[in-house]
Enzyme design. Structure first.
Site, PDB file in Angstrom:
ATOM      1  N   ASP A  46       0.815  -1.205   0.000  1.00 56.75           N
ATOM      2  CA  ASP A  46       0.000   0.000   0.000  1.00 56.75           C
ATOM      3  C   ASP A  46       0.854   1.261   0.000  1.00 56.75           C
ATOM      4  OD1 ASP A  46      -1.361   2.289   1.378  1.00 56.75           O
ATOM      5  OD2 ASP A  46      -3.068   0.939   1.447  1.00 56.75           O
ATOM      6  N   LEU A 104      -5.813   1.797   0.654  1.00 60.11           N
ATOM      7  CA  LEU A 104      -5.786   0.949  -0.535  1.00 60.11           C
ATOM      8  C   LEU A 104      -5.883  -0.510  -0.134  1.00 60.11           C
ATOM      9  CD1 LEU A 104      -2.959   2.744  -2.558  1.00 60.11           C
ATOM     10  CD2 LEU A 104      -5.424   3.225  -2.535  1.00 60.11           C
ATOM     11  N   ASP A 105      -5.146  -0.888   0.899  1.00 64.50           N
ATOM     12  CA  ASP A 105      -5.205  -2.258   1.406  1.00 64.50           C
ATOM     13  C   ASP A 105      -6.601  -2.602   1.914  1.00 64.50           C
ATOM     14  OD1 ASP A 105      -2.821  -3.657   1.037  1.00 64.50           O
ATOM     15  OD2 ASP A 105      -1.858  -2.752   2.783  1.00 64.50           O
ATOM     16  N   HIS A 106      -7.084  -1.810   2.853  1.00 60.48           N
ATOM     17  CA  HIS A 106      -8.365  -2.133   3.477  1.00 60.48           C
ATOM     18  C   HIS A 106      -9.510  -2.029   2.475  1.00 60.48           C
ATOM     19  CE1 HIS A 106      -7.203  -2.555   7.745  1.00 60.48           C
ATOM     20  NE2 HIS A 106      -6.212  -1.746   7.415  1.00 60.48           N
ATOM     21  N   GLY A 164      -9.458  -4.878   0.135  1.00 64.39           N
ATOM     22  CA  GLY A 164      -9.836  -6.099   0.831  1.00 64.39           C
ATOM     23  C   GLY A 164     -11.339  -6.268   0.926  1.00 64.39           C
TER      24      GLY A 164
END
Length: 491
Positions: free
Chosen positions: A345, A372-374, A377
């Site tokens: 990220d 971006l990660d969360h 996901g």
């Protein structure tokens, strides 16, 4: 601005776009209500709106699948409301998007970023490195030919251009990207390749029979109950997706290679509801094939192409397990000149121009969360749930594919900012926001979205899931356990 409840359609184009990207029926958007909190996830870019959209799409996909499996509504429920009502609260979303910072293990707070994971000045600009994992740290130092003293690393990078540092470190198997403006990224070949792809790539792999979904109860309503998920992911985005599927009732088994340990606190934060086992895929091929034969979903998050030689591409998996849903996640996308590169990220933020957009006074900044990660996901979990629903109607093995860089492009394409950043976040910050403010603008006290439980790891404080719908689960059925402590078999 006061906290308000508002219906989603029309006024929430972010949610409409996210829901459309996973193939959702736009008529179901009327089932979503949002609770807006003006202080949540403060940023120049529309982080709050994108986070809300990703969580909303996930919750709506869960509610839709749950309604399909639960059958007719309970007595007394008005007709036409079979899909449970979804409620997306900015406070819950903000807390969940910094869940790694809320985690306490017996009162101890985790360290999210290592000393060598940060921005550094170069001869002509800035470069961002990622060295949280020991092997990435070793490769970074080998590429630079220096010790692990931060001052020595700073001196080595100051002698190079940002582009030279990027290529030198990547050639050595390390992780570093040059800071780019949005315009500079837009002119990059990888950006062009990413822009040609939809936010969520979806497709059918074969003509496997339609999936038969067994009925489930509504107390609580678990849309993924009885489904088996092989979790071949690491770090944050993939584990957030599978953590969400576990919340919704799936039997999630995470598999890791014995020689590549996960960061303990990171594994704890994303391990709720799952079991964790170690398996050397080449040596334990028979065991893996037994697991695959009974799996409904396979989620992969390793560098694109790295698992193909093991026959773990979507087509190969579907050939051996007809009816499977294969979900793939990458940093840069499995295409273009960076299609085989590792990424995280923080690196995607630096390369795509997000860090410049959030910076100030000539210094790069960061988002208030690893959004971006969360976000990716939750969107990945939504895509899996919708693929399962589509299978029940049309059959076919399915694939879904997402990339952090594509989510970044969506964020950058978002509406003009409606508020300023909640405070300057500069290159000196070790992570997405100050650890002294774990609420990250959650619209009040973050304690409203936190809870505690005992586990084999100790007493845990953690953020609740923001995925909420009528009759849905309020918490995970089990706490996380030690990395690799479970047997490589289905429960």
């Amino acid at each position: 601005m006061t906290d308000t409840d508002r219906p989603a359609p029309g006024s929430r184009p972010g949610l409409a776009a996210a829901w459309s990207s996973v193939g959702g029926d736009p008529a179901l958007l009327t089932r979503v209500t949002t609770v807006e909190r003006s202080g949540a996830l403060p940023a120049r870019l529309p982080v709050r709106e994108v986070a809300r959209a990703c969580v909303g799409a996930c919750a709506l996909a869960a509610a839709e699948l749950g309604a399909r499996r639960a059958g007719p509504a309970r007595p007394g429920r008005p007709p036409g409301l079979e899909v449970p009502a979804v409620r997306v609260d900015d406070g819950a979303v903000a807390a969940a998007f910094v869940s790694e910072r809320h985690l306490l293990v017996d009162g101890r707070a985790p360290v999210s970023f290592a000393p060598l994971s940060r921005f550094w000045r170069t001869a002509d600009g800035w470069v961002r490195t990622h060295a949280n994992y020991p092997h990435h740290r070793a490769r970074l130092l080998a590429a630079l030919g220096t010790s692990d003293d931060p001052e020595a690393v700073a001196a080595a990078l100051a002698e190079r251009s940002a582009a030279e540092a990027e290529e030198t470190v990547y050639a050595a198997g390390g992780l570093a990207v040059a800071l780019r403006t949005p315009a500079e990224w837009a002119s990059h070949e990888q950006a062009a390749a990413v822009a040609r792809r939809p936010l969520v790539e979806r497709g059918r792999l074969d003509s496997a029979p339609a999936r038969t979904l067994t009925p489930v109860d509504r107390d609580p309503l678990l849309p993924a109950a009885g489904l088996r998920v092989l979790d071949l992911t690491r770090v944050v985005a993939g584990p957030v997706a599978t953590r969400t599927l576990a919340l919704l009732g799936a039997d999630v088994l995470r598999l890791d290679p014995p020689g590549l340990p996960e960061l303990p606190d990171q594994h704890t934060d994303t391990g709720f509801g799952k079991r964790s086992a170690l398996l050397d895929l080449p040596a334990g091929r028979d065991t893996f094939e037994e697991l695959l034969a009974a799996a409904d979903v396979v989620v992969t998050g390793y560098r694109p192409g790295s698992l193909d030689h093991l026959g773990l591409g979507p087509e190969e998996l579907a050939e051996r397990r007809p009816g499977v849903v294969v979900a793939q996640l990458s940093a840069w996308g499995a295409y273009g000149p960076w299609g085989d590169r590792r990424g995280f990220d923080s690196l995607v933020q630096a390369a795509t121009g997000i860090a410049v957009s959030e910076g100030s006074a000539g210094r790069p900044g960061v988002l208030p969360a690893q959004a971006l990660d969360h976000g990716t996901g939750y969107l990945l979990a939504a895509a899996v749930l919708r693929a399962l629903a589509e299978q029940a109607d049309e059959g076919g093995s399915r694939f879904v594919r997402l990339a952090l860089a594509r989510t970044a492009a969506w964020l950058l394409e978002g509406a003009a900012p409606t508020r300023g950043p909640g405070g300057e976040r500069t290159a000196a910050a070790p992570g997405p926001a100050s650890a002294s403010a774990p609420g990250a603008g959650a619209g009040g006290s973050a304690d409203d979205w936190l809870t505690e439980t005992d586990s084999a790891l100790g007493r845990l404080r953690y953020a609740r899931s923001p995925v909420s719908f009528t009759d849905g689960p309020r918490d995970w059925s089990r706490p996380p356990g030690p990395w690799g402590a479970d047997a490589a078999r289905w429960g």
